[in-house]
Design an enzyme around this catalytic site. Structure first.
Site, short mmCIF file in Angstrom:
data_model
loop_
_atom_site.label_atom_id
_atom_site.label_comp_id
_atom_site.label_asym_id
_atom_site.label_seq_id
_atom_site.Cartn_x
_atom_site.Cartn_y
_atom_site.Cartn_z
N ASN A 10 0.73 -1.19 0.03
CA ASN A 10 0.58 -0.25 0.07
C ASN A 10 1.10 1.39 -0.32
O ASN A 10 1.77 1.83 1.50
CB ASN A 10 -0.76 -0.32 1.07
CG ASN A 10 -1.53 1.03 1.57
OD1 ASN A 10 -1.67 1.51 1.04
ND2 ASN A 10 -2.10 1.18 2.78
N LYS A 12 0.46 4.71 0.03
CA LYS A 12 -0.30 5.43 0.43
C LYS A 12 -0.04 6.63 -0.94
O LYS A 12 -0.09 6.45 -1.54
CB LYS A 12 0.13 5.50 1.52
CG LYS A 12 0.46 4.37 2.87
CD LYS A 12 0.37 4.52 4.12
CE LYS A 12 -0.45 2.92 4.50
NZ LYS A 12 0.23 3.11 6.79
N HIS A 95 -9.24 1.45 5.72
CA HIS A 95 -8.29 1.47 5.34
C HIS A 95 -8.23 2.29 7.06
O HIS A 95 -8.52 3.35 7.24
CB HIS A 95 -6.78 2.49 5.15
CG HIS A 95 -6.31 2.03 5.23
ND1 HIS A 95 -5.38 2.72 5.95
CD2 HIS A 95 -4.76 0.73 5.02
CE1 HIS A 95 -3.66 2.29 6.26
NE2 HIS A 95 -3.81 1.41 5.63
N GLU A 167 -5.18 -4.76 10.64
CA GLU A 167 -3.73 -3.72 10.78
C GLU A 167 -4.34 -3.12 12.37
O GLU A 167 -4.83 -2.12 12.13
CB GLU A 167 -4.06 -3.10 10.21
CG GLU A 167 -3.86 -3.90 8.30
CD GLU A 167 -3.07 -2.32 7.29
OE1 GLU A 167 -2.34 -2.54 6.51
OE2 GLU A 167 -3.71 -2.05 7.25
N GLY A 173 2.93 1.83 10.91
CA GLY A 173 3.57 3.59 11.05
C GLY A 173 4.52 3.97 11.70
O GLY A 173 5.08 4.94 12.18
N SER A 213 3.35 -2.33 10.45
CA SER A 213 4.73 -1.77 10.59
C SER A 213 5.91 -3.29 9.94
O SER A 213 6.76 -3.92 10.84
CB SER A 213 5.83 -1.51 11.90
OG SER A 213 5.23 -0.24 12.25
P1 13P Z 1 3.13 0.42 7.68
O1 13P Z 1 3.61 -1.08 7.04
O2 13P Z 1 3.83 2.21 7.27
O3 13P Z 1 3.10 0.31 9.40
O4 13P Z 1 1.63 0.96 7.49
C1 13P Z 1 0.65 -0.75 6.91
C2 13P Z 1 -0.60 -0.64 6.66
O5 13P Z 1 -1.02 0.25 6.90
C3 13P Z 1 -0.48 -1.04 5.17
O6 13P Z 1 -1.50 -0.84 4.86
#
Ligand code: 13P
Length: 250
Positions: A10, A12, A95, A167, A173, A213
């Protein structure tokens, strides 16, 4: 049964079209012999560019969100018809950033899930609790509610086109990952929810990704767990050097 591993990136709100194209091109080469299922989800602005690159490869094209309505006066939104027109195959819905920053509730997420399925898109439905909810002992309950409400009205015949992604919001993050044991416990619980809703066979087949993460250093331990069937990767999916080792694990 053995479920296939499904590894998704993803991206983002990162990358211009040329940056997205470069990463997509590298991934098509490096994942060519990968044995798992793969997806990349660039920003809307890069879908066409990345779509042309991954077309005909073993990497699926995903969008990160879509509107709950088919078309109409919805300034700033992107519709399922527009996504399909670009060759999008999968859409990530619910999400945590959509739920918490942009206040999408379960009802809205459910509407999107049903619309996407009706138009032939596959769905990755994200669920996960806040830190305060985990600390209050509510992680299972929150994930159960998000799963039940997110899938309300989805027939068992469409379930094979749905992937769940657990998640935990506190792990996204932040560099904090759920331990493989804690993540697996929620995955097992959610699989039980699917069993109660749809029966044992559907539950057994449901792919449940973990996200939060995920990096090369923890991916294999997480995915070694019985109920963890893949990963939804944010930060580490932005570079081939960090995504490829996750995608090629095992
Ligand atoms: P990170 O891998 O940056 O923690 O993000 C996870 C996420 O939100 C994937 O959709």
């Amino acid at each position: 049964m053995t479920r296939p591993y499904y590894i998704a990136g993803n991206w983002k709100m990162h990358k211009t079209r040329s940056e997205a194209a470069e990463l997509a091109r590298t991934l098509t080469v490096k994942l060519k012999d990968g044995k798992h299922k793969y997806l990349v989800a660039p920003s809307f602005t890069s879908l066409e560019t990345v779509g042309a690159i991954v077309k005909g490869t073993n990497i699926l094209l995903g969008a990160q969100n879509m509107a709950a309505e088919e078309q109409g006066a919805h300034t700033g939104e992107v519709s399922v018809l527009q996504l399909k027109d670009l060759g999008v195959q999968v859409v990530i819905l619910g999400h945590s950033e959509r739920r918490h920053t942009y206040k999408e509730d379960d009802e809205l997420v459910n509407k999107k899930v049903k619309l996407a399925l009706r138009h032939g898109l596959d769905v990755i439905l994200c669920i996960g609790e806040l830190l305060s909810e985990r600390e209050a002992g509510l992680a299972e309950k929150v994930c159960e509610t998000q799963t039940r409400k997110g899938l309300e009205g989805v027939p068992v015949s469409d379930l094979a086109r749905v992937t769940l992604a657990y998640e935990p919001v506190w792990a996204i993050g932040t560099g904090k990952t759920a331990t493989p044991e804690d993540a697996d416990a929620i995955h097992a619980y959610v699989r039980g929810v699917i069993e109660r809703l749809y029966g044992a066979s559907a539950a057994e087949k449901m792919i449940i990704q973990y996200g939060g993460s995920v990096k090369a250093e923890n991916a294999a331990q997480l995915m070694a767990k019985e109920n963890i069937d893949g990963a939804l990767v944010g930060g580490a999916s932005l570079k081939a050097d960090t995504f490829v080792p996750i995608a090629m694990f095992g």
